[in-house]
Write a protein that holds these residues in place. Structure first.
Motif, short mmCIF file in Angstrom:
data_model
loop_
_atom_site.label_atom_id
_atom_site.label_comp_id
_atom_site.label_asym_id
_atom_site.label_seq_id
_atom_site.Cartn_x
_atom_site.Cartn_y
_atom_site.Cartn_z
N GLU A 127 -44.01 -36.98 -49.44
CA GLU A 127 -45.53 -37.21 -49.35
C GLU A 127 -45.53 -36.80 -47.75
OE1 GLU A 127 -46.53 -41.42 -51.59
OE2 GLU A 127 -45.41 -41.56 -49.73
N ALA A 128 -44.66 -37.14 -46.96
CA ALA A 128 -45.02 -36.49 -45.60
C ALA A 128 -44.78 -35.12 -45.43
CB ALA A 128 -43.92 -37.08 -44.60
N PHE A 129 -44.16 -34.39 -46.29
CA PHE A 129 -43.93 -33.08 -46.48
C PHE A 129 -45.49 -32.31 -46.97
CE2 PHE A 129 -43.19 -29.24 -49.42
CZ PHE A 129 -43.00 -28.60 -48.59
N VAL A 130 -45.95 -32.99 -47.89
CA VAL A 130 -47.21 -32.66 -48.64
C VAL A 130 -48.35 -32.63 -47.53
CG1 VAL A 130 -48.91 -33.26 -50.28
CG2 VAL A 130 -46.59 -32.99 -50.99
N ARG A 131 -48.31 -33.71 -46.67
CA ARG A 131 -49.23 -33.92 -45.54
C ARG A 131 -49.18 -32.83 -44.52
NH1 ARG A 131 -48.04 -39.35 -46.32
NH2 ARG A 131 -46.70 -39.61 -44.69
N SER A 132 -48.07 -32.61 -44.27
CA SER A 132 -47.76 -31.62 -43.33
C SER A 132 -48.35 -30.27 -43.98
CB SER A 132 -46.33 -31.35 -42.85
OG SER A 132 -45.85 -32.65 -42.39
N ILE A 133 -47.89 -29.69 -44.81
CA ILE A 133 -48.57 -28.78 -45.59
C ILE A 133 -50.20 -28.57 -45.77
CG2 ILE A 133 -48.97 -27.21 -47.81
CD1 ILE A 133 -46.00 -28.13 -48.46
N SER A 134 -50.66 -29.82 -46.08
CA SER A 134 -52.12 -29.81 -46.20
C SER A 134 -52.56 -29.57 -44.85
CB SER A 134 -52.77 -31.44 -46.54
OG SER A 134 -52.23 -31.21 -47.86
N LYS A 135 -52.33 -30.35 -43.76
CA LYS A 135 -52.48 -30.13 -42.22
C LYS A 135 -52.57 -28.45 -41.88
CE LYS A 135 -51.73 -31.78 -37.67
NZ LYS A 135 -50.81 -32.56 -36.83
N PHE A 136 -51.38 -28.22 -42.19
CA PHE A 136 -51.25 -26.46 -41.96
C PHE A 136 -52.18 -25.79 -42.60
CE2 PHE A 136 -49.36 -22.66 -42.97
CZ PHE A 136 -48.92 -22.08 -41.57
N LEU A 137 -52.35 -26.06 -43.72
CA LEU A 137 -53.44 -25.27 -44.35
C LEU A 137 -55.01 -25.36 -44.14
CD1 LEU A 137 -51.89 -25.43 -48.03
CD2 LEU A 137 -51.69 -23.41 -46.43
N GLY A 138 -55.17 -26.54 -43.63
CA GLY A 138 -56.36 -26.95 -42.95
C GLY A 138 -56.73 -26.09 -41.67
N ASN A 141 -36.95 -40.73 -50.52
CA ASN A 141 -37.19 -39.40 -50.64
C ASN A 141 -38.61 -39.02 -51.22
OD1 ASN A 141 -34.74 -38.53 -50.27
ND2 ASN A 141 -33.79 -38.68 -52.36
N ILE A 142 -39.24 -40.17 -51.90
CA ILE A 142 -40.67 -39.71 -52.14
C ILE A 142 -41.71 -39.78 -50.94
CG2 ILE A 142 -42.57 -41.09 -53.25
CD1 ILE A 142 -40.57 -41.78 -55.43
N ARG A 143 -41.11 -40.76 -49.95
CA ARG A 143 -41.98 -40.77 -48.87
C ARG A 143 -41.82 -39.50 -47.87
NH1 ARG A 143 -39.92 -46.96 -48.17
NH2 ARG A 143 -41.91 -47.84 -49.37
N LYS A 144 -40.69 -39.09 -47.75
CA LYS A 144 -40.33 -37.71 -46.98
C LYS A 144 -41.09 -36.61 -47.67
CE LYS A 144 -35.81 -38.78 -45.72
NZ LYS A 144 -34.31 -38.64 -46.03
#
Length: 79
Positions: free
Chosen positions: A58-69, A53-56
């Motif tokens: 982390e992937a969620f946070v990376r996706s949000i960061s990419k989207f916001l970028g 779940n933590i890995r998922k």
């Protein structure tokens, strides 16, 4: 000489019985140990799930960061 041979055989028999008792004690302890390990194995499964779940997340946070970028690039372009 015969006395020493008989004494030697008795010592071997004593060692054999001591080894057998050790094996029995180990087998008994192993059975008790198995009962103690079951909850640990269940907890390990829960821990593995939590790590997944933590890995998922982390992937969620990376996706949000990419989207916001990407959104930031559009905002910069429009500004």
């Amino acid at each position: 000489l015969d006395l020493f041979r008989r004494l030697g055989l008795q010592i071997l028999e004593l060692e054999h019985r001591a080894r057998m008792l050790g094996r029995l004690e180990f087998a008994t302890a192993s059975t008790g140990l198995q009962a103690k390990l079951a909850p640990i194995e269940a907890a390990k499964a829960d821990l593995d799930e939590a790590i997944d779940n933590i890995r998922k997340f982390e992937a969620f946070v990376r996706s949000i960061s990419k989207f916001l970028g990407l959104v930031d690039k559009v905002i910069d372009f429009l500004a």
